[in-house]
Design a protein around this motif. Structure first.
Motif, mmCIF file in Angstrom:
data_model
loop_
_atom_site.group_PDB
_atom_site.id
_atom_site.type_symbol
_atom_site.label_atom_id
_atom_site.label_comp_id
_atom_site.label_asym_id
_atom_site.label_seq_id
_atom_site.Cartn_x
_atom_site.Cartn_y
_atom_site.Cartn_z
ATOM 1 N N TYR A 63 6.051 11.996 -0.789
ATOM 2 C CA TYR A 63 5.833 12.779 -2.007
ATOM 3 C C TYR A 63 6.348 14.198 -1.877
ATOM 4 O O TYR A 63 6.305 14.794 -0.793
ATOM 5 N N SER A 64 6.821 14.718 -2.984
ATOM 6 C CA SER A 64 7.119 16.146 -3.042
ATOM 7 C C SER A 64 6.718 16.655 -4.414
ATOM 8 O O SER A 64 6.914 15.969 -5.423
ATOM 9 N N VAL A 65 6.110 17.827 -4.419
ATOM 10 C CA VAL A 65 5.761 18.502 -5.663
ATOM 11 C C VAL A 65 6.486 19.833 -5.640
ATOM 12 O O VAL A 65 6.427 20.556 -4.642
ATOM 13 N N SER B 268 0.844 -1.195 0.000
ATOM 14 C CA SER B 268 0.000 0.000 0.000
ATOM 15 C C SER B 268 0.876 1.241 0.000
ATOM 16 O O SER B 268 1.921 1.282 0.649
ATOM 17 N N LEU B 269 0.432 2.256 -0.718
ATOM 18 C CA LEU B 269 1.170 3.524 -0.713
ATOM 19 C C LEU B 269 0.848 4.354 0.517
ATOM 20 O O LEU B 269 1.379 5.448 0.701
ATOM 21 N N GLY B 270 -0.039 3.846 1.361
ATOM 22 C CA GLY B 270 -0.371 4.566 2.581
ATOM 23 C C GLY B 270 -1.084 5.869 2.275
ATOM 24 O O GLY B 270 -1.722 6.034 1.226
ATOM 25 N N ASP B 271 -0.960 6.802 3.174
ATOM 26 C CA ASP B 271 -1.694 8.065 3.059
ATOM 27 C C ASP B 271 -0.977 8.994 2.065
ATOM 28 O O ASP B 271 -0.446 10.035 2.442
ATOM 29 N N ALA B 272 -0.968 8.562 0.806
ATOM 30 C CA ALA B 272 -0.197 9.250 -0.238
ATOM 31 C C ALA B 272 -0.922 10.531 -0.656
ATOM 32 O O ALA B 272 -1.942 10.470 -1.334
ATOM 33 N N ARG B 273 -0.365 11.667 -0.297
ATOM 34 C CA ARG B 273 -1.081 12.936 -0.508
ATOM 35 C C ARG B 273 -0.490 13.778 -1.625
ATOM 36 O O ARG B 273 -0.415 15.003 -1.519
ATOM 37 N N VAL B 274 -0.063 13.127 -2.692
ATOM 38 C CA VAL B 274 0.582 13.899 -3.757
ATOM 39 C C VAL B 274 -0.408 14.829 -4.455
ATOM 40 O O VAL B 274 -0.055 15.941 -4.861
ATOM 41 N N PHE C 266 11.155 29.458 -6.191
ATOM 42 C CA PHE C 266 11.026 28.008 -6.035
ATOM 43 C C PHE C 266 10.109 27.692 -4.865
ATOM 44 O O PHE C 266 10.176 28.320 -3.812
ATOM 45 N N LEU C 267 9.249 26.715 -5.075
ATOM 46 C CA LEU C 267 8.376 26.240 -3.992
ATOM 47 C C LEU C 267 8.469 24.716 -3.922
ATOM 48 O O LEU C 267 8.286 24.032 -4.926
ATOM 49 N N ALA C 268 8.772 24.219 -2.724
ATOM 50 C CA ALA C 268 8.809 22.765 -2.506
ATOM 51 C C ALA C 268 7.677 22.403 -1.553
ATOM 52 O O ALA C 268 7.595 22.928 -0.445
ATOM 53 N N VAL C 269 6.800 21.508 -2.021
ATOM 54 C CA VAL C 269 5.673 21.053 -1.196
ATOM 55 C C VAL C 269 5.898 19.577 -0.890
ATOM 56 O O VAL C 269 6.358 18.839 -1.754
ATOM 57 N N SER C 270 5.563 19.152 0.319
ATOM 58 C CA SER C 270 5.769 17.741 0.620
ATOM 59 C C SER C 270 4.733 17.226 1.597
ATOM 60 O O SER C 270 4.337 17.925 2.525
#
Lengths: 757, 154
Positions: A608-610, A404-410, A629-633
């Motif tokens: 995850y990171s976007v 399972s990818l778990g709580d994958a919030r990408v 630049f913006l890094a979201v994770s």
């Protein structure tokens, strides 16, 4: 209900912070021992050849020289620098302490041990060597097309694999297909601390190795097996580390330094200079990936077929596993009905590849995300909208590793990031005329949390409370510079509600700290941190049990707060401090407060990171500046907030370098061209944009307080975001990294030529 | 040759080989190992020290050039066990990760603040442009230097 934390999520300085700012902390290069000798390596100047003769007569005359080593007077037992545990699969024993047949410029030919580094250096320069040169194969293409020249006895292909999951679903929609090719390059990890270690073999037959490694137990395995020693007779002590990024994962110098120490019976110290760090140690592997996708015209992915070739360099090391991990990232990120990925790692006569931050994810995700942007463009869709249709959802199954990818919030990362970056507005209002072109780019990335599903992933710890209420965590912590010890303190402090300053955390020492396979696979916070939480909870139970005995109350009527135990449900509240409990536990209850546990992970969710980049490209010089630049994770839960932000900003520095300027190039004679920091360009403070960090915290997985990994995912999508921004600015489809000014100018010239035609 | 110089306020007279580098003089002769060597060619800045109020790469300075000079190393920043405000702010602002570049960063920052107590962000970034950091991407370091400059105002 929103949880309130007292320590989790705040900002704490790293362990030994004060000693770091005062210069008092001793790194390997600072350690001196009585009677210590200094070693200097002699590295091969040719990419492939046989060491026919070594004449050391001039070198031996240098005052202070103790001994000179080469394959002529050393064991020729083969070993793998990658082995962590005996019986480990995919460890190819393909090197010896000193090469009889050198296989790359930078291979170990000989070493001098002397009473001073200056003497060792001088002696190395006076060693005469006769080589018989052999044909050198410098690229995977050359190695695959000239198989009669064998770089290693087993041939030129290190490992091959095919992953094929799912089927193309039937569709009535019109579809399109698209192909792309991306080449990512060899980069230097560039930890500012050069590599090195110290070894000493004492008269009792014990070998002690002090090393800034990512795995003391791995060093022990490789060295003990190589010299046929009991594991218990090899003690490995982890030293403070001045950065690693995967570069200190394998056990490259400990075997040779140990051998020299055993031969001389004195402590031997080996510290590499920067050129040696670049040409002799490991680099991020160059990877070429071809991708073909089929997608419906409305933007739904049906199929992704990828083929990757990884340049392993002259020795296998981590490459067999590394190349296989390329196939384990894509389905963590996208829902793809049919996914096929073939790949191979190939020996070449170049510097050895090895573990590098993200372990395959930056390489494959860069290729995938450049491809996805081109696909969106072909479909006439906004790249964000296109991705939103295809990204994985929380608790999806990863079809490749069957977890399972778990709580994958990408998806949430992309949506919130797009809003914070004002994506729509900026994407649609770019000025594409004139000398300076502005562009924006986005990329998504996926990584993992530990080794569960693929490799051992356990860790053992003991947490004890002393009679004064202070705590010792005995654990094989390998702080690689991001404050792992501090993270453990935060976790324990939160469970016990105690000042983190009262907790001491050990670093790894095979003699005294429990088993832990090391720092890789983004396993520390998620797995090691979970163990710290478990021992803290166990200790809390013991504290309550002892408090119950002392107070004569069942422990169900007790609670902890600020280092004390309080009674609940009584008119007159009673309180007893941890200190008093710990002291009375020993004196009156005849118990000691200590909790021991071996934790095994049982899940491996996606991290995850976007990331969003804005660039300005000068169309006259070809120079690119990253201007925003913006890094979201989806971090699950931030434990040490300031350090996490810093880690992201550092990861972005590494990723922009990957996109634009960092590369260890090899010339036609096999020589590394970028062999110093003067010609290996990394981003400085002046080059870096303002990197904003947005953390999505949901704590839906098993990590401590829901925390997930960030050390590797933080750099996974960076390069693709930057390159997509460059392509957006210029209308190009650049995918050969790094996107240097000459490549940009060539692409612009080609664009002009096509327009004129 | 005999050279006379001061390090962190203390006077020294040492007979040195003229080809000795300042970094070796500090680390090997005086035992001041806070100054780190990351590249040996003036590119990474981790060996930065202050020589007569200017930040220099101690791997590029030869012992004879030190004669008559006053050197400050990272060991000279704290006074009587009290951290310098730069050191304090580096800790508070997560500007320290692995710590290997930190001494050099601190010395470049100190040289800047000695000359320019109210630097802009751009001036800070310029002052540390010769110091490479692979862990933290500079933003926290810039913020820490800014905070140290601001704290001196009060």
């Amino acid at each position: 209900m929103k949880k309130e934390f007292k320590y989790v999520g705040r900002t704490f300085p790293p362990d030994h912070g004060v000693r770091k700012v005062t210069g008092d902390l001793d790194y390997c290069c600072d350690v001196k021992m009585p009677n210590m000798l200094y070693a200097k390596l002699l590295l091969s100047p040719i990419p492939h050849g046989i060491v026919k003769q070594i004449n050391t007569s001039r070198a031996e005359k240098v005052p202070g020289v103790i001994k000179i080593f080469s394959h002529f007077n050393s064991p020729n037992k083969m070993f793998s620098t990658y082995r962590i545990i005996p019986g480990q699969q995919m460890c190819f024993e393909d090197e010896t302490l000193f090469a009889e047949r050198v296989k790359y410029v930078g291979d170990r030919v000989a070493a001098v041990v002397a009473t001073s580094l200056a003497a060792a250096r001088e002696a190395v320069s006076l060693i005469d060597i006769e080589y018989e040169e052999l044909p050198a194969l410098l690229t995977p293409e050359e190695a695959l097309n000239n198989r009669e020249v064998k770089i290693q006895p087993r041939g030129n292909v290190v490992h091959e694999y095919v992953v094929d999951v799912g089927d193309v679903p039937p569709t009535t929609e019109d579809c399109i297909t698209m192909e792309s090719e991306t080449q990512t390059q060899r980069i230097h990890h560039a930890a500012i601390e050069p590599h090195g270690c110290i070894a000493y073999y004492d008269t009792a037959g014990k070998l002690t190795i002090w090393t800034p490694t990512q795995s003391v137990y791995g060093v022990r395995t490789v060295v003990a097996e190589l010299f046929d020693m009991n594991y218990s007779d090899v003690r490995v002590i982890k030293l403070p580390i001045g950065g690693s990024f995967g570069g200190k994962q394998e056990f490259l110098f400990e075997p040779v330094t140990s051998f020299m120490a055993m031969e001389t019976k004195r402590p031997v110290k080996l510290i590499l200079d920067r050129e040696e760090c670049i040409i002799h140690t490991r680099v991020r592997p160059p990877v070429k990936t071809r991708i073909k996708t089929t997608v419906t015209k409305s933007g739904k992915l049906l199929e992704l077929i990828a083929d990757s070739t990884l340049d392993s360099g002259a020795y296998a090391g981590a490459s067999p596993d590394y190349v296989a991990t390329l196939s384990q990232k894509v389905c963590k990120l996208y829902r793809i009905p049919h996914y096929r990925h073939s790949g191979r790692a190939v020996y070449t006569n170049t510097v050895r590849s090895g573990g590098s931050r993200g372990w395959g994810a930056p390489e494959i995700i860069t290729a995938v995300e450049i491809h996805m942007d081109q696909l969106a463009k072909k479909l006439g869709m906004d790249p964000v909208e296109f991705r939103l249709q295809n990204l994985v959802h929380p608790y999806d199954m990863d079809p490749v590793v069957q977890l399972s990818l778990g709580d994958a919030r990408v998806i949430e990362c992309l949506q919130k990031g797009a809003e914070a970056f004002r994506w729509k507005e900026r994407y649609n209002s770019q000025d594409k005329q004139g000398r300076y072109r502005r562009g924006v780019g986005v990329a998504c990335g996926a990584h993992k949390n530990g080794m569960y599903g693929g490799f051992i992933d356990s860790t053992s710890m003991v947490l004890k409370m002393n009679e004064d209420g202070s705590l010792n965590l005995n654990a094989s912590i390998h702080d690689v510079g991001c404050g792992i010890g501090t993270v453990m303190k935060i976790i324990i402090a939160e469970v016990l509600d105690i000042d983190p300053a009262l907790i001491t955390v050990t670093e790894a020492d095979t003699e005294y700290t429990g088993y832990d396979p090391g720092v890789y696979g983004s396993r520390v916070t998620y797995v090691v941190g979970a163990c710290a939480k478990k021992v803290a909870e166990m200790l809390k139970e013991q504290i309550l049990e002892n408090a119950a005995l002392i107070l004569g109350k069942p422990k169900e009527y007790l609670r902890v707060e600020k280092g004390c135990v309080y009674t609940v449900g009584e008119a007159e509240k009673r309180v007893i401090s941890y200190q008093e409990i710990a002291e009375k536990a020993i004196r009156e209850n005849f118990r000691s407060l200590n909790a021991a546990y071996t934790y095994h992970s049982s899940s491996n969710p996606g991290s995850y990171s976007v990331q969003f980049a804005e660039v300005v490209v000068d169309t006259v010089t070809g120079l690119t500046s990253v201007t925003d630049f913006l890094a979201v994770s989806d971090i699950g839960r931030a434990l040490n907030r300031g350090m996490i932000e810093g880690q992201f900003q550092g990861a972005v520095q590494m990723g922009i370098g990957y996109a634009l300027c960092e590369e260890v190039r090899i010339d036609e004679k096999g020589r590394p061209l970028n062999n110093s920091f003067a010609n290996y360009h990394m981003l400085t403070a002046l080059d870096m944009p303002d990197v904003k960090v947005l953390l999505i915290e949901h704590e839906g997985d098993e990590g401590p307080f829901g925390a997930k990994s960030i050390g590797e995912i933080s750099t996974v999508p960076t390069a693709a975001a930057v390159i997509n921004a460059v392509n957006n600015a210029l209308g190009t489809s650049l995918s050969d990294l790094p996107v240097t000014p000459d490549k940009i100018l060539a692409a612009l010239a080609e664009q002009k030529r096509v327009r004129v035609c | 040759m005999l050279i006379e110089f001061k390090v962190n306020g203390k006077s020294y007279q040492i007979d040195v080989c003229p080809s000795m580098r300042l970094i070796d003089l500090l680390r090997d002769e005086l035992g001041l190992t806070g100054t780190k060597e990351g590249c040996g060619e003036g590119e990474c800045g981790s060996c930065t020290v202050i020589m007569d109020e200017k930040a220099v790469n101690s791997c590029l300075v030869l012992a004879p050039q030190v004669d008559g000079k006053e050197i400050i190393t990272v060991e000279g920043l704290a006074e009587d066990g009290q951290l310098d405000s730069l050191q304090q702010k580096f800790l508070e602002h997560s500007a320290v990760e692995c710590g290997f570049c930190t001494p050099g960063m601190l010395m470049s920052a100190k040289a800047l603040l000695m000359k320019n107590p109210h630097p802009t962000d751009e001036e800070i970034r310029t002052a540390i442009a010769g110091n490479l950091c692979r862990c933290a991407g500079y933003a926290k370091i810039v913020a820490a230097i800014k905070a140290a400059a601001d704290s001196t105002d009060q």
